[in-house]
Design a protein around this motif. Structure first.
Motif, PDB file in Angstrom:
ATOM      1  N   ALA A  66      -2.282  -3.419  10.013  1.00  0.00           N
ATOM      2  CA  ALA A  66      -3.522  -3.642  10.760  1.00  0.00           C
ATOM      3  C   ALA A  66      -3.814  -2.437  11.644  1.00  0.00           C
ATOM      4  O   ALA A  66      -2.915  -1.871  12.268  1.00  0.00           O
ATOM      5  CB  ALA A  66      -3.400  -4.910  11.613  1.00  0.00           C
ATOM      6  N   ALA A  67      -5.080  -2.039  11.678  1.00  0.00           N
ATOM      7  CA  ALA A  67      -5.503  -0.891  12.467  1.00  0.00           C
ATOM      8  C   ALA A  67      -6.160  -1.357  13.761  1.00  0.00           C
ATOM      9  O   ALA A  67      -7.101  -2.159  13.730  1.00  0.00           O
ATOM     10  CB  ALA A  67      -6.471  -0.022  11.664  1.00  0.00           C
ATOM     11  N   VAL A 122     -11.017  -5.411  15.641  1.00  0.00           N
ATOM     12  CA  VAL A 122      -9.889  -5.308  14.713  1.00  0.00           C
ATOM     13  C   VAL A 122     -10.235  -6.071  13.438  1.00  0.00           C
ATOM     14  O   VAL A 122     -10.557  -7.261  13.484  1.00  0.00           O
ATOM     15  CB  VAL A 122      -8.591  -5.870  15.336  1.00  0.00           C
ATOM     16  CG1 VAL A 122      -7.417  -5.654  14.390  1.00  0.00           C
ATOM     17  CG2 VAL A 122      -8.327  -5.200  16.681  1.00  0.00           C
ATOM     18  N   LYS A 123     -10.158  -5.403  12.295  1.00  0.00           N
ATOM     19  CA  LYS A 123     -10.490  -6.033  11.019  1.00  0.00           C
ATOM     20  C   LYS A 123      -9.295  -6.807  10.467  1.00  0.00           C
ATOM     21  O   LYS A 123      -8.150  -6.381  10.623  1.00  0.00           O
ATOM     22  CB  LYS A 123     -10.933  -4.982  10.003  1.00  0.00           C
ATOM     23  CG  LYS A 123     -12.225  -4.273  10.379  1.00  0.00           C
ATOM     24  CD  LYS A 123     -12.639  -3.279   9.315  1.00  0.00           C
ATOM     25  CE  LYS A 123     -13.954  -2.599   9.674  1.00  0.00           C
ATOM     26  NZ  LYS A 123     -14.372  -1.615   8.646  1.00  0.00           N
ATOM     27  N   PRO A 124      -9.550  -7.937   9.810  1.00  0.00           N
ATOM     28  CA  PRO A 124      -8.448  -8.712   9.210  1.00  0.00           C
ATOM     29  C   PRO A 124      -7.783  -7.941   8.074  1.00  0.00           C
ATOM     30  O   PRO A 124      -8.395  -7.072   7.444  1.00  0.00           O
ATOM     31  CB  PRO A 124      -9.156  -9.974   8.691  1.00  0.00           C
ATOM     32  CG  PRO A 124     -10.459 -10.032   9.411  1.00  0.00           C
ATOM     33  CD  PRO A 124     -10.847  -8.616   9.675  1.00  0.00           C
ATOM     34  N   VAL A 125      -6.529  -8.277   7.809  1.00  0.00           N
ATOM     35  CA  VAL A 125      -5.765  -7.678   6.720  1.00  0.00           C
ATOM     36  C   VAL A 125      -5.054  -8.790   5.966  1.00  0.00           C
ATOM     37  O   VAL A 125      -5.057  -9.954   6.376  1.00  0.00           O
ATOM     38  CB  VAL A 125      -4.742  -6.645   7.247  1.00  0.00           C
ATOM     39  CG1 VAL A 125      -5.446  -5.474   7.908  1.00  0.00           C
ATOM     40  CG2 VAL A 125      -3.761  -7.305   8.217  1.00  0.00           C
ATOM     41  N   ALA A 180      -4.686  -9.344  15.435  1.00  0.00           N
ATOM     42  CA  ALA A 180      -5.377  -9.166  14.156  1.00  0.00           C
ATOM     43  C   ALA A 180      -5.116 -10.385  13.296  1.00  0.00           C
ATOM     44  O   ALA A 180      -3.999 -10.910  13.273  1.00  0.00           O
ATOM     45  CB  ALA A 180      -4.898  -7.896  13.456  1.00  0.00           C
ATOM     46  N   LEU A 181      -6.135 -10.832  12.587  1.00  0.00           N
ATOM     47  CA  LEU A 181      -5.999 -11.982  11.698  1.00  0.00           C
ATOM     48  C   LEU A 181      -5.417 -11.508  10.367  1.00  0.00           C
ATOM     49  O   LEU A 181      -5.918 -10.559   9.767  1.00  0.00           O
ATOM     50  CB  LEU A 181      -7.358 -12.648  11.477  1.00  0.00           C
ATOM     51  CG  LEU A 181      -7.352 -13.937  10.667  1.00  0.00           C
ATOM     52  CD1 LEU A 181      -6.475 -14.993  11.331  1.00  0.00           C
ATOM     53  CD2 LEU A 181      -8.770 -14.458  10.484  1.00  0.00           C
ATOM     54  N   VAL A 182      -4.354 -12.169   9.916  1.00  0.00           N
ATOM     55  CA  VAL A 182      -3.671 -11.797   8.679  1.00  0.00           C
ATOM     56  C   VAL A 182      -3.890 -12.904   7.653  1.00  0.00           C
ATOM     57  O   VAL A 182      -3.460 -14.046   7.854  1.00  0.00           O
ATOM     58  CB  VAL A 182      -2.162 -11.568   8.916  1.00  0.00           C
ATOM     59  CG1 VAL A 182      -1.480 -11.137   7.620  1.00  0.00           C
ATOM     60  CG2 VAL A 182      -1.950 -10.524  10.000  1.00  0.00           C
ATOM     61  N   TYR A 183      -4.571 -12.564   6.566  1.00  0.00           N
ATOM     62  CA  TYR A 183      -4.800 -13.514   5.481  1.00  0.00           C
ATOM     63  C   TYR A 183      -3.550 -13.622   4.606  1.00  0.00           C
ATOM     64  O   TYR A 183      -2.729 -12.706   4.574  1.00  0.00           O
ATOM     65  CB  TYR A 183      -5.971 -13.059   4.604  1.00  0.00           C
ATOM     66  CG  TYR A 183      -7.306 -12.964   5.313  1.00  0.00           C
ATOM     67  CD1 TYR A 183      -7.671 -13.878   6.292  1.00  0.00           C
ATOM     68  CD2 TYR A 183      -8.206 -11.956   4.978  1.00  0.00           C
ATOM     69  CE1 TYR A 183      -8.895 -13.786   6.926  1.00  0.00           C
ATOM     70  CE2 TYR A 183      -9.438 -11.863   5.609  1.00  0.00           C
ATOM     71  CZ  TYR A 183      -9.775 -12.769   6.580  1.00  0.00           C
ATOM     72  OH  TYR A 183     -10.986 -12.682   7.212  1.00  0.00           O
ATOM     73  N   PRO A 184      -3.403 -14.717   3.860  1.00  0.00           N
ATOM     74  CA  PRO A 184      -2.276 -14.816   2.917  1.00  0.00           C
ATOM     75  C   PRO A 184      -2.353 -13.718   1.864  1.00  0.00           C
ATOM     76  O   PRO A 184      -3.434 -13.216   1.544  1.00  0.00           O
ATOM     77  CB  PRO A 184      -2.463 -16.206   2.286  1.00  0.00           C
ATOM     78  CG  PRO A 184      -3.320 -16.963   3.250  1.00  0.00           C
ATOM     79  CD  PRO A 184      -4.215 -15.958   3.885  1.00  0.00           C
ATOM     80  N   ARG A 185      -1.192 -13.354   1.313  1.00  0.00           N
ATOM     81  CA  ARG A 185      -1.169 -12.360   0.252  1.00  0.00           C
ATOM     82  C   ARG A 185      -1.745 -12.963  -1.028  1.00  0.00           C
ATOM     83  O   ARG A 185      -1.251 -13.994  -1.506  1.00  0.00           O
ATOM     84  CB  ARG A 185       0.275 -11.911  -0.004  1.00  0.00           C
ATOM     85  CG  ARG A 185       0.386 -10.724  -0.969  1.00  0.00           C
ATOM     86  CD  ARG A 185       1.812 -10.624  -1.516  1.00  0.00           C
ATOM     87  NE  ARG A 185       2.797 -10.663  -0.448  1.00  0.00           N
ATOM     88  CZ  ARG A 185       3.242  -9.596   0.201  1.00  0.00           C
ATOM     89  NH1 ARG A 185       2.802  -8.402  -0.140  1.00  0.00           N
ATOM     90  NH2 ARG A 185       4.150  -9.723   1.155  1.00  0.00           N
TER      91      ARG A 185
END
Length: 325
Positions: A105-106, A96-99, A184-189
């Motif tokens: 997230a896919a 799973v790629k970070p978003v 999934a890892l979620v980065y800050p906007r």
């Protein structure tokens, strides 16, 4: 009272499912994790069957009773066929790629079945809080991409995966709730800021200079793992000379120190969003940079691995301690 009873019943069912179906990135379906129950059409089917049996018994009509028993046998056989549609299916969660916050997230799930047994099946697949999608199996192995919306940084857990089928007659529903340990890892906007948040040890801005830059080509160097792929010399690689990086030089290339304390007066999320923007900004220009957060410092570096390390620290800042507690 009724809603409280329903909530308590659902909670007990979820606890039971959690004990019965453990988290795993690869799961094979079988008796332990498959459930089967009549669908809405199935309850109508059962009602019709009971009605025929009552009529046949009341009027002592052998023809009606024979029809009722025939429908009952079809129902029993349908239980086996509906179960075997999902039995032995093997589900595997891919990478799973970070978003970034606000993106979807896919999650790629691979569905494998026995040779020739999966063709023609129609499955409904989806996360617990997301709409299901219909999937028609056309081969022995098929990938399905499921999406989950991110609304905050950190780890995104879409929950259990719902997989169900009413094939072939639609009167029975076979389903399961799988925990594929999906996250999934979620980065800050990223949010742009007017001023750059870097400073040297004395507090002066733009005081760190380097010779590497992006203006004039000066030669080639051997590729080292973790370095940026944007500077790879593809022509030399095509000639069989191996992975080489292009070297450039400029007169005023600068190594920057990203500092948390530059954004005084802002809340945590706004600081992280602006630092995230500058991490991406410097990485796109191939400039080395460091990142200083309260209690942790990432040394000067550059390249894809350094960028991902900084973004991961920004995504998990303040959350790792909370989860540990």
């Amino acid at each position: 009272m009724l809603s409280a009873f329903s909530a308590a019943l659902q909670r007990r069912f979820r606890n039971w499912v959690n004990r019965r179906i453990r988290p795993a990135r690869t799961v094979t379906l079988g008796q332990r994790n498959l459930f089967i129950f009549p669908s809405a059409s199935g309850w109508a089917y059962i009602f019709t069957l009971l009605l025929l049996w009552v009529l046949g018994t009341n009027y002592e009509n052998s023809l009606i009773l024979g029809l009722a028993f025939l429908l009952l046998s079809v129902f029993v056989v349908a239980i086996l066929h509906t179960y075997h549609n999902l039995a032995a299916l093997r589900l595997t969660l891919g990478e799973v790629k970070p978003v970034f916050v606000g993106e979807r997230a896919a999650f790629r799930v691979r569905i494998q079945c026995k040779a020739g047994s999966g063709k023609g099946q129609v499955l409904n697949v989806g996360w617990r809080n997301e709409p299901c999608i219909s999937l028609s199996l056309t081969g022995d192995e098929q990938d399905v991409e499921l999406w989950a919306q991110s609304d905050r940084r950190g780890w995104l857990h879409p929950g259990r995966l719902k997989l169900e089928s009413v094939f072939p007659l639609g009167i029975l529903r076979c389903w399961t709730w799988l925990d594929l340990d999906a996250k999934a890892l979620v980065y800050p906007r990223p949010i742009a800021s007017e001023q750059a948040p870097w400073a040297d040890a004395e507090g002066e801005l733009d005081a760190h200079f380097q010779r590497a830059g992006s203006d004039d080509f000066v030669g080639l160097e051997s590729y080292q793992p973790g370095q940026s792929l944007r500077r790879i010399a593809w022509k030399q690689f095509a000639r069989g000379q191996g992975l080489m990086l292009k070297q450039f030089a400029q007169s005023e290339g600068q190594a920057q120190a990203l500092d948390w304390h530059f954004f005084e007066g802002m809340d945590t999320e706004n600081r992280l969003s602006r630092l995230c923007h500058w991490v991406l900004y410097l990485d796109q220009r191939g400039l080395p940079f460091s990142l200083a957060l309260p209690g942790q410092v990432i040394p000067m570096g550059q390249g894809d691995s350094h960028r991902d390390r900084c973004l991961t620290r920004l995504a998990l800042y303040g959350l790792e301690t909370r989860s540990a507690d």
